[in-house]
Write a protein that holds these residues in place. Structure first.
Motif, PDB file in Angstrom:
ATOM      1  N   ARG A 162       9.040 -22.258  20.946  1.00 46.03           N
ATOM      2  CA  ARG A 162       8.781 -20.826  20.918  1.00 46.03           C
ATOM      3  C   ARG A 162       7.569 -20.511  21.785  1.00 46.03           C
ATOM      4  NH1 ARG A 162      10.780 -17.721  16.922  1.00 46.03           N
ATOM      5  NH2 ARG A 162       8.794 -16.712  16.444  1.00 46.03           N
ATOM      6  N   ALA A 163       7.491 -19.261  22.228  1.00 46.24           N
ATOM      7  CA  ALA A 163       6.436 -18.844  23.145  1.00 46.24           C
ATOM      8  C   ALA A 163       6.266 -17.331  23.022  1.00 46.24           C
ATOM      9  CB  ALA A 163       6.802 -19.231  24.577  1.00 46.24           C
ATOM     10  N   PRO A 164       5.255 -16.753  23.651  1.00 51.11           N
ATOM     11  CA  PRO A 164       5.178 -15.290  23.720  1.00 51.11           C
ATOM     12  C   PRO A 164       6.474 -14.710  24.267  1.00 51.11           C
ATOM     13  CG  PRO A 164       3.134 -16.261  24.490  1.00 51.11           C
ATOM     14  CD  PRO A 164       4.096 -17.400  24.283  1.00 51.11           C
ATOM     15  N   ALA A 165       6.826 -13.508  23.820  1.00 50.71           N
ATOM     16  CA  ALA A 165       8.135 -12.936  24.148  1.00 50.71           C
ATOM     17  C   ALA A 165       8.385 -12.872  25.646  1.00 50.71           C
ATOM     18  CB  ALA A 165       8.258 -11.543  23.529  1.00 50.71           C
ATOM     19  N   SER A 166       7.405 -12.446  26.423  1.00 48.76           N
ATOM     20  CA  SER A 166       7.621 -12.320  27.868  1.00 48.76           C
ATOM     21  C   SER A 166       7.880 -13.671  28.504  1.00 48.76           C
ATOM     22  CB  SER A 166       6.419 -11.637  28.532  1.00 48.76           C
ATOM     23  OG  SER A 166       5.238 -12.393  28.350  1.00 48.76           O
ATOM     24  N   LEU A 167       7.200 -14.716  28.010  1.00 53.14           N
ATOM     25  CA  LEU A 167       7.385 -16.046  28.588  1.00 53.14           C
ATOM     26  C   LEU A 167       8.704 -16.672  28.134  1.00 53.14           C
ATOM     27  CD1 LEU A 167       3.757 -17.492  28.366  1.00 53.14           C
ATOM     28  CD2 LEU A 167       4.845 -16.179  30.198  1.00 53.14           C
ATOM     29  N   ALA A 168       9.101 -16.413  26.888  1.00 50.39           N
ATOM     30  CA  ALA A 168      10.418 -16.873  26.446  1.00 50.39           C
ATOM     31  C   ALA A 168      11.509 -16.216  27.272  1.00 50.39           C
ATOM     32  CB  ALA A 168      10.602 -16.555  24.962  1.00 50.39           C
ATOM     33  N   ALA A 169      11.324 -14.935  27.587  1.00 51.81           N
ATOM     34  CA  ALA A 169      12.298 -14.242  28.433  1.00 51.81           C
ATOM     35  C   ALA A 169      12.362 -14.870  29.814  1.00 51.81           C
ATOM     36  CB  ALA A 169      11.941 -12.764  28.535  1.00 51.81           C
ATOM     37  N   ARG A 170      11.205 -15.250  30.351  1.00 54.44           N
ATOM     38  CA  ARG A 170      11.206 -15.913  31.668  1.00 54.44           C
ATOM     39  C   ARG A 170      11.971 -17.237  31.616  1.00 54.44           C
ATOM     40  NH1 ARG A 170       5.996 -18.806  33.660  1.00 54.44           N
ATOM     41  NH2 ARG A 170       5.005 -16.749  33.457  1.00 54.44           N
ATOM     42  N   ALA A 171      11.708 -18.033  30.585  1.00 55.66           N
ATOM     43  CA  ALA A 171      12.380 -19.329  30.479  1.00 55.66           C
ATOM     44  C   ALA A 171      13.890 -19.151  30.320  1.00 55.66           C
ATOM     45  CB  ALA A 171      11.809 -20.107  29.292  1.00 55.66           C
ATOM     46  N   ASN A 172      14.304 -18.262  29.422  1.00 55.54           N
ATOM     47  CA  ASN A 172      15.735 -18.081  29.186  1.00 55.54           C
ATOM     48  C   ASN A 172      16.427 -17.396  30.359  1.00 55.54           C
ATOM     49  OD1 ASN A 172      15.551 -19.297  26.652  1.00 55.54           O
ATOM     50  ND2 ASN A 172      15.109 -17.361  25.619  1.00 55.54           N
ATOM     51  N   GLY A 173      15.733 -16.469  31.013  1.00 56.16           N
ATOM     52  CA  GLY A 173      16.312 -15.830  32.187  1.00 56.16           C
ATOM     53  C   GLY A 173      16.507 -16.808  33.326  1.00 56.16           C
ATOM     54  N   THR A 174      15.529 -17.675  33.534  1.00 53.79           N
ATOM     55  CA  THR A 174      15.663 -18.712  34.568  1.00 53.79           C
ATOM     56  C   THR A 174      16.821 -19.640  34.230  1.00 53.79           C
ATOM     57  OG1 THR A 174      13.286 -18.627  35.042  1.00 53.79           O
ATOM     58  CG2 THR A 174      14.478 -20.593  35.763  1.00 53.79           C
ATOM     59  N   ALA A 175      16.904 -20.050  32.972  1.00 53.42           N
ATOM     60  CA  ALA A 175      18.004 -20.923  32.553  1.00 53.42           C
ATOM     61  C   ALA A 175      19.357 -20.240  32.737  1.00 53.42           C
ATOM     62  CB  ALA A 175      17.805 -21.328  31.093  1.00 53.42           C
ATOM     63  N   GLY A 176      19.404 -18.935  32.468  1.00 54.86           N
ATOM     64  CA  GLY A 176      20.660 -18.214  32.574  1.00 54.86           C
ATOM     65  C   GLY A 176      21.201 -18.108  33.983  1.00 54.86           C
ATOM     66  N   HIS A 177      20.334 -18.264  34.964  1.00 51.40           N
ATOM     67  CA  HIS A 177      20.778 -18.188  36.357  1.00 51.40           C
ATOM     68  C   HIS A 177      20.688 -19.546  37.063  1.00 51.40           C
ATOM     69  CE1 HIS A 177      22.140 -15.733  39.609  1.00 51.40           C
ATOM     70  NE2 HIS A 177      21.056 -15.854  40.341  1.00 51.40           N
TER      71      HIS A 177
END
Length: 475
Positions: free
Chosen positions: A72-87
């Motif tokens: 888990r991480a701060p919301a903005s950083l979790a979004a960065r990790a998952n967004g990068t993974a998604g693409h």
């Protein structure tokens, strides 16, 4: 009404109770597909680097990074990790063209940025499943309509729409979940417009998936700053120095003002769900090649040569003649056609350096010739058109044309095919029982009392399935 005001009103006034059932159904499919490619992409090398960099920053554990266990991480950083993974694997869906001058396949990958921002914000604020799906569909529609409205030179001159416009879609999703009101929402859009970035130079490198990750992250950052009183221009989209003018040289207001939700882009013209983890512009050709190989039961040794012909819209993005790694292979016509010939598939396990750089792939790629075809180019870019000539060693010549593919509007993936893709993706980090549980929850996402039920199912990583958690990430 201004374009910015139209977007603000749509974000504030749209409610899931007004969505037609078909939109909800298609939205669930997008969430399911996007989640699957996030799980698969979380194992990619570029995702591991991003996860490690986030771990080094630390921070409050607000949202889940999918893939690595208990991360888990701060919301903005979790979004960065998952967004990068998604693409990361180029396996996420593609917005369809609604006009001949809006280049097919090159508008946005519309799901990954608002979905990644949505997961992180929904978990942080404790949203219900319905609130999560509602916000995702709002961001999805905002992103698609902005992509349809901006002058196509935006993409042609080198911007990556998933990065730039995806930031605005992620902002819309995050703003809805955060409950921003009109004035703060205008500021959030202005901040997001300034944070938007991403150029096509990154295609074939780790930077391309980072574009989606940063779009998701920046959408949340814009909302967080606006909620604290941070200011920006209030007419972010249509101002003389606003998004449309600076990024595209202009836009067509009627494609946005009065067009949001009328109809929803997800319903008309829809999206294409990728059957292959590579640049979508090659997918009709790959599907046509697979049909040719299967119909004639062709073995690699049967083929003397392949000539691939297409227009600039295909050849410019799929620009690598010989790939040096798996990322370049996703944008290399000789490789994707060779993979179909050699393996009769081009899945997540084919796009790895051991196969991309193998001698059998190199030998097959040497037999593929790529040519610009002026008549095909002159027919326009609203479809992904190509032609393939195959010369066999016995002198036989085979020919096929391509402009449709599985997952496209004429051949949508069935529920079984969509589930099969999810299982293939999720198998990299979950066992069969975990995948079954995740699918069951995903298909009723809008019935959940708390999005944490879905996040918990997706975070059930199999023991030993992940390659490890970066040290220092909050758990």
């Amino acid at each position: 009404m201004s374009a910015t005001r139209a977007v603000i009103d749509f974000i504030l006034e749209t409610n899931i109770t007004d969505f037609p059932e078909r939109l909800l159904s298609e939205g669930r499919r997008c969430v399911l597909d996007g989640t699957g490619v996030i799980l698969a992409g979380s194992t990619d090398a570029c995702s591991r680097i991003v996860q490690d960099q986030i771990a080094a920053q630390g921070g409050h554990a607000e949202a889940t990074i999918f893939g690595p266990p208990d991360t888990r991480a701060p919301a903005s950083l979790a979004a960065r990790a998952n967004g990068t993974a998604g693409h990361a694997m180029d396996f996420d869906d593609t917005q369809l063209s609604n006009a001949p001058d809006r280049i097919f396949g090159l508008l946005t990958h519309p799901t990954v940025a608002p979905l990644s921002a949505g997961y992180a914000m929904a978990e942080r604020v404790g949203a219900t499943g319905a609130e999560f799906l509602e916000a995702f569909l709002i961001g999805f529609e905002v992103e698609c309509k902005i992509a349809e409205a901006i002058d196509p030179r935006h993409y042609r001159e080198g911007f990556h729409s998933t990065a730039t416009i995806g930031t605005l879609g992620a902002c819309a999703t995050a703003a809805r979940l955060a409950g921003l009101e009109a004035d703060d929402l205008a500021m959030a859009l202005g901040i997001a417009a300034s944070l938007s970035s991403g150029i096509r130079l990154g295609f074939g490198t780790m930077t391309k998936p980072l574009h989606a990750g940063r779009a998701a992250e920046n959408g949340i950052v814009a909302v967080d700053l606006a909620a604290r009183g941070f200011t920006a221009g209030s007419d972010a989209l249509e101002a003389p120095w606003g998004f449309f003018r600076v990024f595209g040289g202009g836009f067509e207001p009627e494609r946005l003002v009065g067009a949001l939700g009328a109809p929803y882009t997800l319903l008309d013209p829809g999206v294409s769900v990728k059957p292959f983890p590579s640049g979508s512009l090659g997918h009709p050709s790959m599907a046509a090649m697979l049909e040719l190989v299967t119909e004639h039961d062709l073995a690699p040794e049967d083929i003397a040569g392949i000539t691939f012909r297409a227009g600039h819209n295909i050849l410019n993005p799929l620009r690598y003649p010989v790939p040096r790694n798996e990322l370049e292979a996703k944008f290399c016509i000789p490789f994707v056609l060779s993979s179909i010939v050699l393996r009769r598939r081009a899945g997540i396990r084919e796009f790895h350096d051991d196969f991309v750089l193998s001698e059998e792939a190199a030998d097959m790629m040497r037999r593929v010739t790529v040519q610009f075809d002026e008549p095909i180019d002159a027919r326009g870019y609203d479809r992904m058109r190509s032609a393939i000539d195959v010369r066999l060693r016995d002198g036989t010549e085979l020919y096929t044309e391509a402009d449709t593919y599985p997952g496209g509007p004429e051949r949508p993936l069935s529920r079984a095919e969509l589930h099969a893709k999810f299982r293939d993706c999720a198998s990299l980090v979950m066992d069969g029982a975990g995948i079954d549980a995740a699918l069951e929850v995903l298909e009723r996402v809008d019935e959940l009392g708390h999005v944490g039920e879905l996040v918990g199912a997706l975070a059930a990583v199999s023991a030993g399935a992940s390659t490890g958690v970066p040290a220092g990430v909050s758990t």
